[in-house]
Design an enzyme around this catalytic site. Structure first.
Site, PDB file in Angstrom:
ATOM      1  N   VAL A 315       0.832  -1.205   0.000  1.00  0.00           N
ATOM      2  CA  VAL A 315       0.000   0.000   0.000  1.00  0.00           C
ATOM      3  C   VAL A 315       0.867   1.256   0.000  1.00  0.00           C
ATOM      4  O   VAL A 315       0.601   2.236  -0.709  1.00  0.00           O
ATOM      5  CB  VAL A 315      -0.956   0.008   1.216  1.00  0.00           C
ATOM      6  CG1 VAL A 315      -1.657   1.361   1.351  1.00  0.00           C
ATOM      7  CG2 VAL A 315      -1.988  -1.098   1.078  1.00  0.00           C
ATOM      8  N   ALA A 316       1.937   1.235   0.806  1.00  0.00           N
ATOM      9  CA  ALA A 316       2.814   2.411   0.912  1.00  0.00           C
ATOM     10  C   ALA A 316       3.657   2.600  -0.342  1.00  0.00           C
ATOM     11  O   ALA A 316       3.933   3.723  -0.757  1.00  0.00           O
ATOM     12  CB  ALA A 316       3.714   2.280   2.132  1.00  0.00           C
ATOM     13  N   ILE A 318       3.185   1.242  -3.612  1.00  0.00           N
ATOM     14  CA  ILE A 318       2.530   1.397  -4.921  1.00  0.00           C
ATOM     15  C   ILE A 318       1.974   2.815  -5.023  1.00  0.00           C
ATOM     16  O   ILE A 318       1.179   3.241  -4.187  1.00  0.00           O
ATOM     17  CB  ILE A 318       1.395   0.368  -5.094  1.00  0.00           C
ATOM     18  CG1 ILE A 318       1.970  -1.053  -5.101  1.00  0.00           C
ATOM     19  CG2 ILE A 318       0.624   0.634  -6.389  1.00  0.00           C
ATOM     20  CD1 ILE A 318       0.920  -2.140  -5.041  1.00  0.00           C
ATOM     21  N   ASP A 362      -0.502  35.091 -35.535  1.00  0.00           N
ATOM     22  CA  ASP A 362      -1.034  36.188 -36.334  1.00  0.00           C
ATOM     23  C   ASP A 362      -0.208  37.437 -36.018  1.00  0.00           C
ATOM     24  O   ASP A 362       0.350  37.557 -34.933  1.00  0.00           O
ATOM     25  CB  ASP A 362      -2.507  36.411 -35.972  1.00  0.00           C
ATOM     26  CG  ASP A 362      -3.176  37.434 -36.872  1.00  0.00           C
ATOM     27  OD1 ASP A 362      -2.709  37.622 -38.001  1.00  0.00           O
ATOM     28  OD2 ASP A 362      -4.151  38.054 -36.418  1.00  0.00           O
ATOM     29  N   ASN A 753       3.727   6.787   4.832  1.00  0.00           N
ATOM     30  CA  ASN A 753       3.043   7.030   3.569  1.00  0.00           C
ATOM     31  C   ASN A 753       2.146   8.264   3.663  1.00  0.00           C
ATOM     32  O   ASN A 753       2.089   9.099   2.746  1.00  0.00           O
ATOM     33  CB  ASN A 753       2.207   5.797   3.203  1.00  0.00           C
ATOM     34  CG  ASN A 753       1.700   5.860   1.775  1.00  0.00           C
ATOM     35  OD1 ASN A 753       2.427   6.204   0.860  1.00  0.00           O
ATOM     36  ND2 ASN A 753       0.436   5.523   1.584  1.00  0.00           N
ATOM     37  N   ASP A 757       3.846  11.656   1.767  1.00  0.00           N
ATOM     38  CA  ASP A 757       3.431  11.623   0.360  1.00  0.00           C
ATOM     39  C   ASP A 757       2.658  12.857  -0.102  1.00  0.00           C
ATOM     40  O   ASP A 757       3.188  13.708  -0.811  1.00  0.00           O
ATOM     41  CB  ASP A 757       2.591  10.366   0.084  1.00  0.00           C
ATOM     42  CG  ASP A 757       3.472   9.168  -0.244  1.00  0.00           C
ATOM     43  OD1 ASP A 757       4.687   9.244   0.041  1.00  0.00           O
ATOM     44  OD2 ASP A 757       2.953   8.164  -0.748  1.00  0.00           O
TER      45      ASP A 757
END
Length: 940
Positions: A315-316, A318, A362, A753, A757
């Site tokens: 979990v942490a 990925i 232009d 995490n 993160d």
């Protein structure tokens, strides 16, 4: 009729009224409005409150609860929660059978998962809010008459009864019953599928007819392609014809950018790799436990702990939240671009913007100031300098008269001054009249327009009809070369004579364009007073003309454009000038701005038409100026550049620019002079119509992409470090210590995490533009995001981080054994404490490394978002050492005085290593820039 009563009547549900079968008078009476004054502001506001906005239903938004559940909708989260439930069940059984104490770990894991989901919902809400604010800025605007005054409002504020003004390039903002149509053509393909624009009129229809045959009406979401008109709004929002099919438009999926797709794919690959490593680690831990503590293998808790740690690591490690962080960074980047006067309409456009290699711009208003001033006129066979001439001859008087009459500028006299609204080219004619003390409002009232053929870019002319001195004449204004080809006579000394040759006019035209003047020609034609204008065709009217003279006006180059083009060259971006102006005028401006240099070409649209595709592709890299181009030419130019694989930006403002704007990778519309059709086709809208803004936006686009790379770099290198430290603990530590080692527990991994993160990654996404962001060539979109040294740096820095954290564990373990007289359990706990603190804090320090791939963190300007995030996350991490909380995380608080010093020292190792690497990278960049400058000087 009372306002309140009429408003309530309009709100009631009633059978659909077929206004195309009603006269204009019946329509205005029923809707309590006026064909001259429109609605009053108060009445319009009252109807808006009663009926609601003129918008189609957007579909139901997902509730907060559903968004929260979306955050939990992840396989690994389910597995983790399952493991927590199993652990809790086992713990309850143990409490009942052996009187064991309650294990708080499952509850803590549940709390961390919920907290992580709440953070995700907050982040998503912030991104949605940013995108919504951008949509509001880019919403279409419309001209309405209220209280007898023409104003501009948001299309969503139109109400039933509003008097709407339509011009070429406008979207029809509501269903209208037309009350005025001047050569009005509307493309109704969005409703009827008909590819040919429909000629509109005011004729009453007595029978029920299909939508495509209702020629006296206009419908929401269709496009005015030609002419002008007015109409009364008879239906808005979901009550319009397009509203009846709105349900087909409301279920659009959320936009995913190419980068997000790439990251999603990468995430799946990383997930497989992480899961393989995690399974390997779990197997190793079971084996090592079996070898060192065989008595524990019969305990269910042992397997659950190993399983939970493995899942927590997955979990942490990925990066499942990476696509969401990219969305947030892109959305916040869009908000920042608004401050730079560039409105981006989609997330993919923001992502693509920084890769722009070609800017097709232009000239008028973008590279120049769009402030036209008449400097010279060619009248009666001579070029007159307006600033030096004070005499108003009869012929010059006529030239000024015709220029004011053949003009769509709206002029009012307010606060003792003339207020002019219109195209700068046409305003120049009004200013010329004022310079000679002539009142343009009096002129317009004295000789009202009785018929017209509006301007379009294919003809490059416009024609109006007036009664002047008892005669009916048409006045045609347009491009000199076109007018010359259609003229058979000229006015000399007040008399009409045959035009033997246009040589003198052509010479005068060239003389003026060589000095960067924009030149327009004026011609007239006389008709019988009883002429039926409805029988006249454009082709008949705009031939056999009598030349009156030429008007030369200056539109000076923007001072900032020259510097912006220099920045483009340094950034590897090629600037192409595309204009409808004369070739000589375009060349003069291009040379001044250094768009055109030695070895470059300037060609006309006619010359381009004569080129075969193979010849054009061969010359394409050297052509820098295209003059007298048609809309088809613009599409061909954009297509040719796109075929080279480069990212192409194209600017435009008119309805005929929409195809080339749509064709480009980045379509750019002018916010001030641009039509609603051009804005609708564009990816970006410039609120100041300035070329320098495009270049600034490209720099911001590069910054946004660089910030996304910084966030990815930070997250992935940290994840690699987390996996490695657990892997090293399960293998190397077991070999060295001869016992099962758990460097980090499930709760510690999940906490790191959360702490390191989201906040830090988003703060990195808010980095300011680096000073050297425009010093390198555009990113090659065909190359993988992780090509070159980028992936190597991520892996190497992740490995260093993992080794540092493993070293912290081993140091803590040996110090713990020393402090606790050889107690292995307490030694492991001290090792985990040091490893846990070093892992979290070194990741926080590493975010500062990721701010720039080359510049030292000690020389960068302060990122206050990152500064705040750093101290918030650091405070949260330090809280885990507090008495009571530390037990939850299995940490020791009895550290010796030198152990915090060791923690800080180890955390700074990665900073030191990356700083040394940056020194070498800066030296390489300086050498590269020096070489590029030498090459550029040789070219110029």
């Amino acid at each position: 009729m009372k306002v309140k009563a009429k408003t309530e009547e309009l709100v009631k549900e009633e059978p659909k009224i077929l206004y195309y079968q009603k006269t204009i008078e019946e329509t205005t009476t029923e809707l309590a409005t006026s064909t001259k004054e429109g609605l009053s502001t108060r009445e319009a506001q009252s109807r808006l409150i009663a009926n609601g906005k003129n918008e189609l239903d957007k579909g139901k938004k997902r509730s907060i609860i559903m968004k929260f559940l979306d955050q939990l909708n992840n396989f690994m989260i389910f597995v983790l929660l399952g493991a927590a439930v199993i652990s809790l069940v086992i713990n309850i059984i143990e409490i009942k059978t052996s009187g064991a104490s309650l294990d708080v770990d499952p509850f803590l894991i549940l709390g961390i998962v919920i907290l992580n989901s709440i953070i995700g919902v907050i982040q998503e809400a912030k991104a949605d809010k940013a995108l919504e604010s951008i949509k509001k800025l880019s919403s279409p605007q419309v001209k309405v008459i209220r209280d007898g005054i023409q104003i501009v409002i948001d299309a969503k504020d139109i109400v039933v009864g509003d008097l709407v003004v339509l011009d070429a390039g406008d979207y029809v903002p509501a269903d209208l019953r037309l009350i005025e149509s001047v050569s009005l053509k509307i493309d109704e393909g969005a409703l009827t599928g008909e590819s040919v624009a429909v000629d509109k009129n005011l004729h009453l229809l007595s029978n029920v007819v299909p939508l495509g045959d209702r020629l006296n009406s206009a419908y929401m979401s269709t496009v005015v392609t030609y002419g002008r008109g007015k109409g009364i709004a008879v239906a808005t929002g979901m009550n319009t014809e397009i509203g009846h099919i709105a349900k087909l438009l409301s279920n659009q999926e959320q936009e995913i950018t190419p980068l997000q797709k790439s990251i999603n794919g990468l995430g799946k690959i990383l997930a497989i790799i992480c899961l393989a490593i995690v399974v390997f680690i779990a197997i190793i831990q079971i084996i090592t436990t079996l070898i060192s503590h065989s008595e524990l293998m019969g305990e269910p808790d042992t397997y659950v702990d190993i399983f939970m740690t493995a899942v927590a690591l997955a979990v942490a490690a990925i990066p499942e939240g990476l696509p969401a962080i990219i969305t947030i960074v892109l959305a916040l980047g869009m908000q920042n671009l608004v401050k730079q006067k560039a409105i981006m309409k989609t997330l993919p456009a923001v992502e693509t913007l920084g890769s722009t290699s070609i800017i097709c711009s232009d000239k008028t208003g973008t590279l120049t100031q769009n402030i036209m001033d008449v400097l010279k006129v060619y009248d009666n066979g001579e070029i007159i300098d307006i600033n030096k001439n004070t005499n108003l001859s009869a012929s010059l008087d006529k030239l000024i008269l015709y220029g004011v009459l053949n003009n769509d500028t709206k002029t009012n006299f307010t606060d003792n001054k003339f207020v002019k609204i219109g195209d700068p080219t046409e305003i120049a004619f009004i200013d010329l009249a004022l310079k000679f003390n002539q009142d343009p409002m009096v002129i317009a009232e004295s000789y009202p327009r009785i018929h017209e053929f509006p301007f379009d870019s294919d003809r490059k002319m416009m024609t109006t009809f007036h009664q002047i001195d008892g005669k009916t004449i048409s006045i045609t204004k347009g491009a000199p070369d076109v007018i010359f080809s259609k003229s058979i006579s000229e006015i000399k000394n007040g008399r009409v004579i045959n035009l033997e040759s246009t040589t003198d006019y052509e010479h005068a035209n060239t003389t003026m364009t060589d000095t960067a003047l924009r030149v327009l020609a004026i011609a007239i034609k006389e008709y019988a007073n009883d002429t039926d204008f409805s029988q006249l065709t454009m082709k008949e009217v705009e031939k056999d003309l009598t030349l009156v003279g030429l008007i030369g006006m200056m539109d000076p180059a923007r001072p900032e454009a020259k510097e912006a083009i220099k920045v483009c060259r340094k950034a590897g971006i090629t600037t192409i000038m595309i204009t409808g102006d004369h070739k000589n005028t375009a060349i003069a401006i291009a040379r001044e701005l250094k768009i055109l240099s030695k070895g470059n070409l300037a060609i006309t649209g006619a010359e381009l038409d004569l080129m075969e595709d193979a010849e054009f592709r061969e010359k394409l890299p050297n052509i820098r100026v295209y003059a007298r181009v048609s809309p088809e030419n613009k599409v061909r130019i954009v297509t040719a550049w796109k075929e080279t694989g480069l990212i192409v930006a194209m600017t435009g403002d008119g309805v005929n620019d929409a195809p080339s704007i749509k064709k480009a990778d980045i379509g750019i519309a002018m916010g001030i002079t641009g039509t609603e059709v051009a804005k609708g086709a564009a990816d970006m809208i410039l609120t100041d119509d300035n070329f320098a803004t495009i270049v600034n936006a490209v720099g911001e686009g590069r910054t946004i992409f660089a910030n996304i790379k910084k966030a990815i770099h930070y997250l992935l290198s940290c994840n690699i470090g987390e996996i490695l430290v657990v892997l090293l603990g399960s293998t190397i530590a077991f070999i060295l210590l001869k016992e099962t080692v758990v460097t980090l527990t499930a709760i510690q991994l999940l906490w790191v995490n959360i702490v390191t993160d989201s906040l830090m990654a988003i703060a990195l996404g808010l980095e300011k533009k680096e000073k050297n962001v425009m010093d390198s060539a555009p990113r090659d979109v065909k190359k993988n995001l992780f090509s070159g040294s980028y992936a190597i740096n991520i892996i190497v820095q992740g490995v260093i981080l993992g080794i540092i954290c493993f070293a912290a564990y081993m140091l803590g373990y040996y110090l713990g054994k020393k402090h606790n007289l050889g107690d292995t359990i307490l030694a492991q706990r001290e090792g985990q404490t040091l490893c846990f603190m070093v892992l979290a804090i070194s990741q926080l320090f590493h975010a500062w490394n990721a701010r720039s791939s080359e510049e030292s963190i000690f020389k960068l300007k302060m990122n206050w978002w990152l500064f705040g995030a750093f101290f918030i996350c650091l405070a949260l991490q330090m809280m885990t050492l507090l008495p009571g909380i530390s037990n939850v995380f299995d940490l020791t608080t009895s550290l010796e005085w030198y152990e915090p010093v060791i923690i800080v020292g180890l955390c700074l190792v990665l900073v030191f290593v990356v700083e040394i690497q940056k020194i070498f990278l800066r030296r390489q960049r300086k050498a590269r820039n020096k070489y590029q400058e030498e090459q550029e000087n040789q070219t110029l």
